[in-house]
Design a protein around this motif. Structure first.
Motif, PDB file in Angstrom:
ATOM      1  N   PRO A  33     -19.875  -1.940 -54.982  1.00 29.54           N
ATOM      2  CA  PRO A  33     -20.825  -2.982 -55.389  1.00 29.54           C
ATOM      3  C   PRO A  33     -21.982  -2.449 -56.236  1.00 29.54           C
ATOM      4  O   PRO A  33     -22.463  -3.151 -57.138  1.00 29.54           O
ATOM      5  CB  PRO A  33     -21.328  -3.539 -54.051  1.00 29.54           C
ATOM      6  CG  PRO A  33     -20.215  -3.270 -53.096  1.00 29.54           C
ATOM      7  CD  PRO A  33     -19.619  -1.967 -53.516  1.00 29.54           C
ATOM      8  N   ALA A  34     -22.422  -1.224 -55.963  1.00 23.92           N
ATOM      9  CA  ALA A  34     -23.521  -0.641 -56.743  1.00 23.92           C
ATOM     10  C   ALA A  34     -23.093  -0.447 -58.196  1.00 23.92           C
ATOM     11  O   ALA A  34     -23.860  -0.735 -59.127  1.00 23.92           O
ATOM     12  CB  ALA A  34     -23.940   0.697 -56.131  1.00 23.92           C
ATOM     13  N   HIS A  35     -21.868   0.032 -58.403  1.00 26.37           N
ATOM     14  CA  HIS A  35     -21.362   0.221 -59.768  1.00 26.37           C
ATOM     15  C   HIS A  35     -21.193  -1.117 -60.470  1.00 26.37           C
ATOM     16  O   HIS A  35     -21.587  -1.277 -61.638  1.00 26.37           O
ATOM     17  CB  HIS A  35     -20.032   0.978 -59.723  1.00 26.37           C
ATOM     18  CG  HIS A  35     -19.312   1.008 -61.028  1.00 26.37           C
ATOM     19  ND1 HIS A  35     -18.238   0.181 -61.297  1.00 26.37           N
ATOM     20  CD2 HIS A  35     -19.517   1.740 -62.147  1.00 26.37           C
ATOM     21  CE1 HIS A  35     -17.810   0.421 -62.529  1.00 26.37           C
ATOM     22  NE2 HIS A  35     -18.553   1.372 -63.063  1.00 26.37           N
ATOM     23  N   VAL A  36     -20.609  -2.069 -59.786  1.00 25.53           N
ATOM     24  CA  VAL A  36     -20.386  -3.399 -60.372  1.00 25.53           C
ATOM     25  C   VAL A  36     -21.714  -4.024 -60.794  1.00 25.53           C
ATOM     26  O   VAL A  36     -21.830  -4.631 -61.881  1.00 25.53           O
ATOM     27  CB  VAL A  36     -19.650  -4.313 -59.371  1.00 25.53           C
ATOM     28  CG1 VAL A  36     -19.549  -5.740 -59.910  1.00 25.53           C
ATOM     29  CG2 VAL A  36     -18.262  -3.756 -59.068  1.00 25.53           C
ATOM     30  N   LYS A  37     -22.736  -3.841 -59.981  1.00 24.79           N
ATOM     31  CA  LYS A  37     -24.052  -4.411 -60.281  1.00 24.79           C
ATOM     32  C   LYS A  37     -24.658  -3.783 -61.528  1.00 24.79           C
ATOM     33  O   LYS A  37     -25.206  -4.487 -62.391  1.00 24.79           O
ATOM     34  CB  LYS A  37     -24.981  -4.204 -59.084  1.00 24.79           C
ATOM     35  CG  LYS A  37     -26.392  -4.740 -59.302  1.00 24.79           C
ATOM     36  CD  LYS A  37     -27.263  -4.506 -58.081  1.00 24.79           C
ATOM     37  CE  LYS A  37     -28.668  -5.025 -58.313  1.00 24.79           C
ATOM     38  NZ  LYS A  37     -29.553  -4.775 -57.132  1.00 24.79           N
ATOM     39  N   PRO A  91     -33.692  12.331 -59.537  1.00 27.93           N
ATOM     40  CA  PRO A  91     -34.441  12.785 -58.365  1.00 27.93           C
ATOM     41  C   PRO A  91     -33.764  12.339 -57.087  1.00 27.93           C
ATOM     42  O   PRO A  91     -33.092  11.301 -57.034  1.00 27.93           O
ATOM     43  CB  PRO A  91     -35.803  12.104 -58.530  1.00 27.93           C
ATOM     44  CG  PRO A  91     -35.901  11.804 -59.996  1.00 27.93           C
ATOM     45  CD  PRO A  91     -34.503  11.523 -60.449  1.00 27.93           C
ATOM     46  N   SER A  92     -33.902  13.127 -56.030  1.00 28.08           N
ATOM     47  CA  SER A  92     -33.230  12.812 -54.766  1.00 28.08           C
ATOM     48  C   SER A  92     -33.655  11.482 -54.196  1.00 28.08           C
ATOM     49  O   SER A  92     -32.949  10.869 -53.411  1.00 28.08           O
ATOM     50  CB  SER A  92     -33.499  13.919 -53.739  1.00 28.08           C
ATOM     51  OG  SER A  92     -34.897  14.082 -53.529  1.00 28.08           O
ATOM     52  N   SER A  93     -34.830  11.005 -54.607  1.00 29.59           N
ATOM     53  CA  SER A  93     -35.324   9.738 -54.075  1.00 29.59           C
ATOM     54  C   SER A  93     -34.746   8.532 -54.811  1.00 29.59           C
ATOM     55  O   SER A  93     -34.924   7.393 -54.388  1.00 29.59           O
ATOM     56  CB  SER A  93     -36.862   9.688 -54.193  1.00 29.59           C
ATOM     57  OG  SER A  93     -37.252   9.828 -55.554  1.00 29.59           O
ATOM     58  N   ALA A  94     -33.998   8.802 -55.921  1.00 31.86           N
ATOM     59  CA  ALA A  94     -33.459   7.691 -56.698  1.00 31.86           C
ATOM     60  C   ALA A  94     -32.380   6.973 -55.911  1.00 31.86           C
ATOM     61  O   ALA A  94     -31.526   7.572 -55.302  1.00 31.86           O
ATOM     62  CB  ALA A  94     -32.878   8.204 -58.014  1.00 31.86           C
ATOM     63  N   HIS A  95     -32.447   5.656 -55.953  1.00 29.05           N
ATOM     64  CA  HIS A  95     -31.419   4.849 -55.288  1.00 29.05           C
ATOM     65  C   HIS A  95     -31.406   3.466 -55.915  1.00 29.05           C
ATOM     66  O   HIS A  95     -32.338   3.064 -56.596  1.00 29.05           O
ATOM     67  CB  HIS A  95     -31.691   4.738 -53.789  1.00 29.05           C
ATOM     68  CG  HIS A  95     -32.988   4.060 -53.454  1.00 29.05           C
ATOM     69  ND1 HIS A  95     -34.198   4.715 -53.474  1.00 29.05           N
ATOM     70  CD2 HIS A  95     -33.247   2.780 -53.123  1.00 29.05           C
ATOM     71  CE1 HIS A  95     -35.175   3.873 -53.146  1.00 29.05           C
ATOM     72  NE2 HIS A  95     -34.615   2.682 -52.938  1.00 29.05           N
ATOM     73  N   LEU A  96     -30.334   2.776 -55.669  1.00 26.07           N
ATOM     74  CA  LEU A  96     -30.225   1.418 -56.212  1.00 26.07           C
ATOM     75  C   LEU A  96     -30.769   0.418 -55.204  1.00 26.07           C
ATOM     76  O   LEU A  96     -30.554   0.570 -54.010  1.00 26.07           O
ATOM     77  CB  LEU A  96     -28.765   1.106 -56.511  1.00 26.07           C
ATOM     78  CG  LEU A  96     -28.162   1.962 -57.646  1.00 26.07           C
ATOM     79  CD1 LEU A  96     -26.681   1.637 -57.779  1.00 26.07           C
ATOM     80  CD2 LEU A  96     -28.863   1.701 -58.951  1.00 26.07           C
TER      81      LEU A  96
END
Length: 315
Positions: free
Chosen positions: A178-182, A310-315
């Motif tokens: 879902p993260a990729h699709v978004k 950065p390690s803190s990066a997230h979707l």
């Protein structure tokens, strides 16, 4: 020392030496009394050679009277067993090495010239954040450094995504996540005029990351109709040995739907951008001339492997 070992931990023995052993020539035997009325019984069988102990049989031998002489093993039998074990281990290791492969996944984007730079930055950062997905072994996304062929200039791609996977199943997991699709729906498609994708299996290449900052020469080849693909494969194998790159990966595209007819991919990685110039002249040019008659079109471009987010990066 070569011997047959018949042993079992003697649970009644308080000493740190846990085996109560009897010896008869080349035989080591350990016994455990079944009761005060019955003789000792062997419990398990081990094969010993030098300092190596190999268990041959873990079946309790309750019905067997302990007769050390009946278990004598000839040295030749021991050598055969040892040889078989070594051959089996060696074969397994060889099979493991030869079966390693990597799935290479490339997507080229042609972004609209009128796109706001902030939207391009958002697309790149959002794509790079996908590197945290568990199915991904390597991920890089960013601008194309240089278009090096007429076909590449004509198609005018501006950005590129490269990721690697342990298997086609892992690639499918990534594609359906879902993260990729978004990211594709919200950040890529609204600003892209054209998209092209090529995937291949790189045999003998272990999956894993490519060092950030590495310079990559990427080539896609489209064969003329009726051409023999084995000639190109042979040429690519020769280039792999002579390119002088830290990594060379090539293979036949298995996702033709978005590949615009390009059926082969080749990746050559170098420590820095200046090293890309080493690909001109010499044997590499000879290989190009050899395969030119069977090629309809070639896309050649350069890019630099991006730094991880950065390690803190997230979707």
């Amino acid at each position: 020392m070569r011997a047959l070992f018949i042993g079992h931990v003697n649970r009644t023995e308080p000493s740190p030496s846990i085996f109560n052993a009897k010896r008869d020539h080349n035989i080591y035997a350990s016994t455990e009394p079944a009761s005060t009325q019955s003789p000792p019984r062997p419990r398990f069988i081990f094969l010993c050679q030098n300092e190596t102990m190999l268990c041959l049989n873990l079946k309790p031998l309750h019905s067997v009277r302990f007769r050390p002489h009946s278990f004598l093993v000839k040295p030749q039998s021991l050598r055969s067993s040892s040889t078989s074990l070594r051959l089996s281990t060696s074969a397994s290791a060889s099979m493991s090495t030869s079966s390693s492969s990597t799935i290479e996944h490339f997507v080229l984007f042609k972004l609209r010239p009128s796109t706001d730079p902030s939207k391009i930055d958002t697309m790149i950062s959002s794509l790079r954040a996908l590197s945290s997905l568990p199915s991904v072994s390597h991920f890089s996304a960013g601008p194309i450094l240089r278009l090096r062929s007429a076909a590449a200039s004509e198609l005018a791609f501006t950005h590129l995504l490269h990721s690697r996977y342990e298997s086609k199943e892992k690639l499918s997991e990534y594609a359906n996540d879902p993260a990729h699709v978004k990211v594709v729906k919200e950040c890529v498609l609204p600003i892209a005029d054209d998209v092209m994708a090529v995937d291949w299996v790189a045999e003998g290449v272990a999956p894993g990351p490519i060092a950030p900052g590495s310079a990559i020469r990427l080539t896609f080849a489209k064969l003329k109709e009726g051409s023999d693909a084995t000639e190109l494969t042979s040429a690519l194998a020769s280039a792999k040995d002579d390119a002088g790159a830290t990594l060379v990966s090539y293979g036949e595209n298995f996702s033709p739907a978005r590949a615009k007819g390009y059926s082969f991919g080749l990746l050559a990685a170098f420590p820095k951008v200046d090293d890309l110039e080493k690909l001109t002249g010499g044997h590499v040019e000879a290989i190009k001339e050899k395969v030119k008659p069977i090629l309809e079109s070639v896309i050649v471009l350069d890019f630099v492997v991006s730094e991880p987010p950065p390690s803190s990066a997230h979707l």
